[in-house]
Design a protein around this motif. Structure first.
Motif, short mmCIF file in Angstrom:
data_model
loop_
_atom_site.label_atom_id
_atom_site.label_comp_id
_atom_site.label_asym_id
_atom_site.label_seq_id
_atom_site.Cartn_x
_atom_site.Cartn_y
_atom_site.Cartn_z
N LYS A 214 0.83 -1.21 0.00
CA LYS A 214 0.00 0.00 0.00
C LYS A 214 0.86 1.25 0.00
O LYS A 214 0.62 2.19 -0.78
N THR A 215 1.87 1.28 0.84
CA THR A 215 2.75 2.45 0.91
C THR A 215 3.43 2.71 -0.42
O THR A 215 3.54 3.86 -0.89
N VAL A 370 11.67 -1.77 -9.90
CA VAL A 370 12.96 -2.12 -9.30
C VAL A 370 13.78 -2.98 -10.26
O VAL A 370 15.00 -2.82 -10.36
N MET A 371 13.13 -3.88 -10.99
CA MET A 371 13.85 -4.72 -11.95
C MET A 371 14.59 -3.88 -12.98
O MET A 371 15.66 -4.26 -13.46
N ALA A 376 20.15 0.95 -8.60
CA ALA A 376 19.78 1.96 -7.60
C ALA A 376 19.65 1.37 -6.21
O ALA A 376 19.61 2.10 -5.23
N VAL A 377 19.58 0.03 -6.12
CA VAL A 377 19.46 -0.61 -4.81
C VAL A 377 20.86 -0.74 -4.23
O VAL A 377 21.46 -1.81 -4.20
N ASP A 378 21.39 0.39 -3.78
CA ASP A 378 22.79 0.42 -3.35
C ASP A 378 22.93 0.87 -1.90
O ASP A 378 23.95 1.39 -1.50
N PHE A 379 21.87 0.66 -1.11
CA PHE A 379 21.93 1.08 0.29
C PHE A 379 21.63 -0.09 1.20
O PHE A 379 21.17 -1.14 0.77
N ASP A 380 21.87 0.12 2.47
CA ASP A 380 21.63 -0.91 3.48
C ASP A 380 20.13 -1.19 3.59
O ASP A 380 19.34 -0.29 3.87
N LEU A 381 19.74 -2.44 3.35
CA LEU A 381 18.32 -2.80 3.38
C LEU A 381 17.82 -3.14 4.79
O LEU A 381 16.70 -3.61 4.95
N VAL A 392 14.58 4.51 1.01
CA VAL A 392 13.49 3.91 0.24
C VAL A 392 12.81 4.97 -0.62
O VAL A 392 12.50 4.74 -1.79
N ASP A 393 12.59 6.16 -0.06
CA ASP A 393 11.98 7.24 -0.84
C ASP A 393 12.83 7.60 -2.05
O ASP A 393 12.32 7.81 -3.16
#
Length: 424
Positions: A214-215, A370-371, A376-381, A392-393
């Motif tokens: 939802k978010t 995201v695929m 861009a997914v280069d931060f601590d999850l 995330v933003d």
């Protein structure tokens, strides 16, 4: 071998500055090599994390390289469940259990059946697995398919989906996988109950995934409202945010499937590699952490809405489904499963694709952005990180404003509305 192309979960890169788990001692790794059929020199072993951050999606995935006593190069992938967090089917242990059953039970049985049916035409569809190793730790030992000449598709490393040739090869491979698991899929799900439910679209996952979905959709609507073509849909998406996941879950649970197969469960371009030899493409699929039984249409909807180029999706969807179905029918009959083949005509596949259309909608608005932006997914999850929400933003901003994604969204949104798939 290329260090950035290893068969780990959704690989981004291999990092040079890294720490390794305590269990990965040199003696342990020598023994792992030994079980895989390599007698290596202990001080020759090089250890690398197979993706940034030290592990794959909910797993610890390591690439080992060494030199045998005869002086030959040896390589191996070791995959271990992370010893932390998570509940139920989405826990690290739950995902590892699924994959362990696939590599030690489902896939070996399927390979034996395919080899008997295909003879000299047989080609592998997944990395070889020398077995589970390490006692209580439980490691999967897997072939390093990069060493065998497999590579990510060139477009997979960019913000684009696969072209038609790669998609056709993926469809043929998926059909062979599905056909070869048909006979034993239900039995394997009895051995491991987690295989009875989808990781992404299982009812037990709603409490874990609903708020996040939802978010994400609300943020997407906020971002896309900057574009004139989207504004007429904004109110629908504000209402749709509550039901997007629920409709996909309901579609999967109520699908009237006439063929039950073992699904890959995360069938997308970052979980496959191709071998380019003799002007003929071959494909290998890996990362079976999301495996479960169900309708073939679930894997197909997932793939079409996460992994094809826009051109392929617009112009060649029917061709891909026909190619998949033709290969499925041929393989089922070669395996002696004539009754199953007769019950699963192309019209039935198309009906199930319609029933599972909400899966495609979910993938379009939650996974595809995201695929197309894995870099861009280069931060601590880690969700406990004080910077997690801000990161995330930033990630969602990059994903939803990516011109490649915007082209998909502008094409698919009117299509979904026309087919009443955006109703709340």
């Amino acid at each position: 071998m290329y260090l950035s192309e290893t068969p780990a979960d959704m690989v981004l890169e291999i990092v040079e500055k890294e720490s390794h788990p305590d269990w990965a001692s040199s003696k342990f790794l020598v023994r792992a090599f030994k079980q895989a059929g390599f007698d290596v020199v202990e001080d020759s072993i090089q250890l690398k994390n197979a993706c940034s951050g030290g592990g794959g999606f909910m797993s610890e995935t390591l690439l080992l390289r060494g030199r045998t006593l005869k002086g030959d190069a040896a390589s191996l992938v070791v995959k271990v469940s992370l010893q932390r967090g998570g509940d139920g089917a989405l826990s690290s242990d739950g995902l590892f259990r699924r994959e362990s059953v696939l590599y030690t039970r489902t896939l070996p049985t399927a390979e034996t059946a395919l080899k008997a049916a295909e003879g000299g035409a047989w080609r592998p569809l997944w990395p070889a697995c020398p077995g589970v190793f390490g006692g209580g730790l439980g490691c999967l030992l897997l072939e390093d398919v990069v060493a065998a000449g497999f590579r990510k598709a060139p477009s997979a490393a960019s913000a684009r989906g696969l072209d038609l040739d790669h998609c056709l090869v993926a469809m043929r491979g998926l059909a062979r996988l599905h056909a070869a698991t048909t006979r034993n899929a239900l039995q394997d799900a009895l051995v491991e109950p987690l295989l009875r439910e989808s990781v992404s679209f299982g009812s037990s996952q709603i409490p874990l995934l609903q708020s996040q979905t939802k978010t994400t959709v609300l943020k997407m609507a906020q971002i896309l409202n900057r574009y004139p073509w989207f504004r007429r849909y904004k109110d629908k998406f504000l209402q749709f945010a509550d039901t997007l996941l629920l409709r996909a879950v309901e579609a999967v649970s109520s699908c009237d499937n006439k063929l039950t197969v073992m699904l890959h469960g995360d069938f997308q371009k970052n979980n496959m590699m191709f071998q380019y030899s003799n002007e003929e493409l071959e494909v290998i699929f890996y990362d079976y952490q999301g495996a479960h039984i169900g309708s073939p249409a679930e894997d197909l909807q997932y793939f079409l809405h996460t992994s094809t180029s826009l051109e392929v999706l617009q112009q060649h969807t029917d061709l891909l489904l026909s190619e998949y179905h033709s290969t499925l029918q041929h393989t089922l009959r070669a395996l002696g499963l004539q009754q199953q083949a007769d019950a699963y005509q192309l019209e039935q596949l198309r009906r199930e694709m319609q029933q599972l259309a909400p899966v495609g909608v979910f993938c379009t608005y939650n996974l595809l952005p995201v695929m197309l932006n894995l870099e861009a997914v280069d931060f601590d999850l880690d969700t406990s990180s004080p910077n997690y929400a801000a990161n995330v933003d930033k990630l969602l901003e990059k994903c939803y404003t990516n011109p490649e994604y915007l082209s998909f969204a502008e094409y698919l949104t009117p299509f979904f509305e026309k087919n009443s798939l955006l109703e709340s």
